[in-house]
Enzyme design. Structure first.
Site, PDB file in Angstrom:
ATOM      1  N   ASP A 177       1.024  -1.305   0.096  1.00  6.84           N
ATOM      2  CA  ASP A 177      -0.018  -0.167   0.078  1.00  6.84           C
ATOM      3  C   ASP A 177       0.825   1.255  -0.153  1.00  6.84           C
ATOM      4  O   ASP A 177       2.062   0.974  -0.097  1.00  6.84           O
ATOM      5  CB  ASP A 177      -0.979  -0.047   1.280  1.00  6.84           C
ATOM      6  CG  ASP A 177      -2.196   0.900   0.994  1.00  6.84           C
ATOM      7  OD1 ASP A 177      -2.071   1.824  -0.232  1.00  6.84           O
ATOM      8  OD2 ASP A 177      -3.299   0.715   1.608  1.00  6.84           O
TER       9      ASP A 177
HETATM   10  C1  BGC Z   1      -5.096   3.257   0.122  1.00  6.90           C
HETATM   11  C2  BGC Z   1      -5.208   2.172  -0.758  1.00  6.90           C
HETATM   12  C3  BGC Z   1      -4.929   2.913  -2.209  1.00  6.90           C
HETATM   13  C4  BGC Z   1      -3.775   3.556  -2.099  1.00  6.90           C
HETATM   14  C5  BGC Z   1      -3.285   4.182  -3.633  1.00  6.90           C
HETATM   15  C6  BGC Z   1      -3.890   4.092   0.013  1.00  6.90           C
HETATM   16  O1  BGC Z   1      -3.931   5.078   1.178  1.00  6.90           O
HETATM   17  O2  BGC Z   1      -5.083   2.575   1.511  1.00  6.90           O
HETATM   18  O3  BGC Z   1      -6.559   1.574  -0.962  1.00  6.90           O
HETATM   19  O4  BGC Z   1      -5.154   1.810  -3.251  1.00  6.90           O
HETATM   20  O5  BGC Z   1      -3.543   4.572  -1.165  1.00  6.90           O
HETATM   21  O6  BGC Z   1      -4.101   5.530  -3.822  1.00  6.90           O
END
Ligand code: BGC
Length: 757
Positions: free
Chosen positions: A282
């Site tokens: 993530d």
């Molecule tokens: C979120 C994810 C997301 C990623 C990219 C993160 O903060 O937890 O779900 O895909 O950002 O945008």
């Protein structure tokens, strides 16, 4: 004995699929053969030039230079065929090996045609609809150059304080698994290399939906038994459906952050489940292992790659430290080759190695994005997501020539219709409720007053307004707003109040300790109910709310979540009866935050709560609240009524290799045609690990004309009765089972059957 054989067979099977996954793709092997260590590490780097939402503390710099140098495997936050072509050209024409980029995005509930938030859509219990939504999202996103999606989010959530409950499918592993499968199938379809499909990412592996105290990004601590039986099934369902990639979660599991957890990413995901795609972190979750207490950037990056993480999102720990770790013998080059291979294989599957510009067709956006057809699907999806929580008298459906006072801070508002995580949608394209009602009932007299601010608390509003003005505090005083609304209300046949949460009151980093409707609006609702006029609350939220007070007022309540770009039209379709609501809750709604976490699969315990609900000393219950939720999982009303009869089993026993039919007759006994979600629950009465009180094992959504009856049959085999035992083997055990067929988890006992040895 059978269990033993079974686990050996399962082990062999998993091992076999793992081996099969190792089949090599010649183009990929050829590329790998030419790559330097640095180039392989480059493939593991995912950057964003800033078009998305920066949720971490780091934003990528010098992206262009890095792409040209072969230091980037993929980007996100870039869209439109022209810009994507430009990005691909940087890689294809300038880097030594010309390897195209993965182009990622967060398309959580529609691309430009935003449909309801996932929690809302899950309430439709309609897998075809959910799949169609994902197909539409894939068509629109690929038309705009995207080939890789960070969805579905399948985290089981039983704590409505957690804002990201909005992004998932609720509390139940069975329903969550069906939805995970439908979404992966919708995004990827049969051929990932087709120009209208995109690679899906199941997230957030794992257990992200169970943070302590409902606070986003907090620690998770859970037994293996609970993980396997309750929280892991939807991730596994996505893997079984062929999902291309997996995203790790921010939390730790057994004390080890997911992005560096070898048990999770290798032993479970690859070896036990046979996953053959790639794993992405993530947003900066590798770097965040430093704050978790796992060491410095080099140490955590080595830990992540050694655990089985293939791609590093934004943090660049892989890019900046892995070479050194290889030189120092902390990471093997083989480990890096494996990760690079998985990324290249994904590029091959998507069709990029064949044609880097597959998703850069300038003619497509016009043809495929925000079309009439897509908007019609978003409207349909929204109507199916609404849940009728309370009927008071016969206020609903509304007459199309009524004199309506439309009141509330969300009634004539575009900024809050799309809901959380809709960065690719444009709120200004959404249909406000006022406009939609006028569209659907041109002969009605509809007048609007705001009535109250979403909240009067300016410091709270500031936190919610981080991505735009979701909460607008009026210059007029709360008293003036209220008076205007009451004057209008007193002059109408019926009041529709659109109230609830603004978009950013749920979603990422939007946890709340108080899950009631904000005070400013509660007061408005009370006063409207006091007018004695018929009142309908159209309740907007990204989470289950505590509406104990409102349930006791003389009002009807329609839960409309955040309905998406067609909000107003969809709400009007349902309020005026063009569509009879059929949604059912996918979370239990608590009576107070004190009951959280709450869900219907609770175990009976050794001291079951009293059936009567009356307090009993030395039983599992509260001094100040019943155990039962305010509204149970699976609950939802209709303008008509349904009666269940003749609930029965085809036999009193089931053999290990046989099946049994459990059925019920459902009759539409009211005055409208309607749809009902018929739900089957079982209770395993005796087993080696304590069973839940009830478990959903099947559901069917049926349409019934008024007066019509249908018999609904569920065929159950021992496979459906399996669970993970204390050795984490997936088994069924002989014995007696109770079953229940109903329109809600709050179902009466229907009968029993025995599963034979
Ligand atoms: C979120 C994810 C997301 C990623 C990219 C993160 O903060 O937890 O779900 O895909 O950002 O945008």
């Amino acid at each position: 004995m059978r269990n033993f054989k079974l686990s050996v067979a399962l082990f062999l099977f998993a091992g076999l699929s793992y081996l099969q996954a190792q089949e090599r793709i010649p183009e990929v092997e050829e590329l790998l053969g030419k790559m330097t260590l640095e180039e392989k590490i480059g493939q593991l780097n995912l950057l964003t030039p800033g078009g998305g939402i920066a949720t971490g503390s780091v934003v990528s710099e010098d992206v262009e230079t890095k792409i040209k140098a072969g230091n980037v495997g993929g980007v996100f936050g870039v869209s439109s065929p022209a810009k994507v072509r430009q990005a691909q050209e940087l890689a294809v024409k300038n880097s030594r090996l010309g390897i195209p980029l993965l182009i990622g995005s967060d398309i959580i509930h529609g691309y430009k045609t935003t449909y309801p938030i996932p929690l809302g859509l899950s309430s439709s219990w309609d897998m075809d609809l959910i799949k169609s939504g994902a197909m539409m999202a894939a068509k629109e996103a690929t038309a705009d150059g995207i080939n890789w999606n960070f969805s579905p989010m399948v985290d089981i959530a039983r704590d409505p304080r957690w804002g990201r409950i909005a992004e998932g499918a609720g509390e139940d592993p069975y329903l969550g698994s069906q939805i995970a499968k439908a979404m992966v199938e919708g995004y990827q379809q049969d051929d990932l290399a087709a120009p209208n499909t995109m690679m899906a990412t199941v997230k957030h592996m794992a257990l992200y939906g169970a943070p302590e105290a409902g606070r986003d990004y907090n620690s998770v601590d859970m037994s293996r038994l609970k993980m396997f039986n309750e929280y892991l099934p939807p991730y596994k369902a996505a893997v079984d459906a062929g999902v291309g990639s997996v995203m790790t979660s921010f939390n730790d599991i057994d004390g080890i952050p997911a992005s560096g957890n070898k048990w999770l990413l290798t032993d479970l995901l690859r070896e036990r489940w046979g996953f053959d795609g790639f794993v992405v972190s993530d947003y900066t979750s590798v770097n965040e292992m430093i704050a978790h207490g796992m060491g410095d950037l080099q140490a955590v990056s080595a830990m992540a790659i050694n655990a089985g993480l293939d791609m590093d999102m934004v943090g660049e720990g892989f890019l900046t430290t892995l070479k050194k770790s290889v030189e120092e013998g902390k990471v093997s080059e083989e480990q890096i080759t494996k990760a690079a291979r998985r990324i290249l294989e994904a590029k091959h599957k998507i069709g990029l190695l064949n044609d880097p510009y597959l998703y850069s067709d300038e003619t497509r956006p016009e043809k495929d994005i925000l079309t009439e057809e897509n908007r019609a699907l978003a409207r349909k999806a929204a109507t199916r997501s609404f849940v009728l929580l309370k009927k008071h008298k016969n206020t609903l459906p509304l007459a199309k020539n009524a004199k309506i006072a439309l009141i509330g801070p969300l009634a004539n508002n575009k900024n809050n219709m799309l809901g959380t995580w809709a960065p690719t949608g444009n709120p200004q394209l959404s249909v406000p409720i006022l406009e939609g009602m006028k569209n659907v009932a041109p002969n009605a007299t509809i007048e609007y007053a705001k009535g109250a601010n979403i909240t009067n608390d300016t410091s709270f509003a500031k936190k919610v307004n981080v991505f735009g003005e979701r909460v607008q505090i009026s210059d007029e005083s709360p008293e003036t707003l209220l008076k205007e609304a009451l004057d209008l209300a007193n002059n109408s046949d019926v009041i529709v109040a659109v109230v609830g949460e603004a978009t950013e009151m749920s979603g990422e980093a939007a946890s709340r300790t108080d899950i009631t409707i904000p005070d400013s609006q509660k007061k408005l609702i009370r006063e409207l109910a006091n007018t004695g006029k018929p009142v309908v609350l159209a309740l907007m939220s990204g989470r289950p709310l505590d509406i104990s007070e409102e349930m006791n007022l003389p009002v009807s309540i329609l839960q409309i979540w955040h309905p998406g770009v067609e909000a107003g039209n969809a709400v009007a379709d349902v309020l005026f009866g063009d569509y009879n609501p059929s949604g059912k809750l996918t979370n239990s709604w608590p009576r107070s935050v004190g009951q959280i976490p709450i869900h219907y699969r609770m175990k009976t315990t050794g001291r079951p709560g009293p059936e009567s609900g009356e307090f009993q000393k030395f039983k599992t219950n509260y001094l100040d609240s019943p155990n039962s939720p305010l509204l149970p999982f699976g609950y939802g009303l209709s303008y008509t009524t349904f009666e269940y009869s003749d609930v029965k089993a085809s036999s009193s026993s089931l053999n290990a290799n046989g099946s049994i039919e459990l059925s019920a007759t459902v009759t539409n006994t009211g005055n409208y045609d309607g749809e009902e979600v018929v739900q089957l629950y079982v209770h395993d009465k005796v087993r080696t690990v304590t069973p839940p009180g009830k478990e959903l094992k099947g559901f069917q959504k049926i349409a019934l004309k008024k007066g019509e009856s249908k018999t609904v049959t569920f065929t159950i085999t021992p496979e459906d009765l399996k669970f993970y035992n204390s050795q984490i083997e997936y088994v069924f055990e002989p014995g007696e089972f109770d079953f229940f067929i109903s329109g809600s988890s709050d179902a009466d006992f229907a009968g029993s059957f025995t599963l034979n040895e």
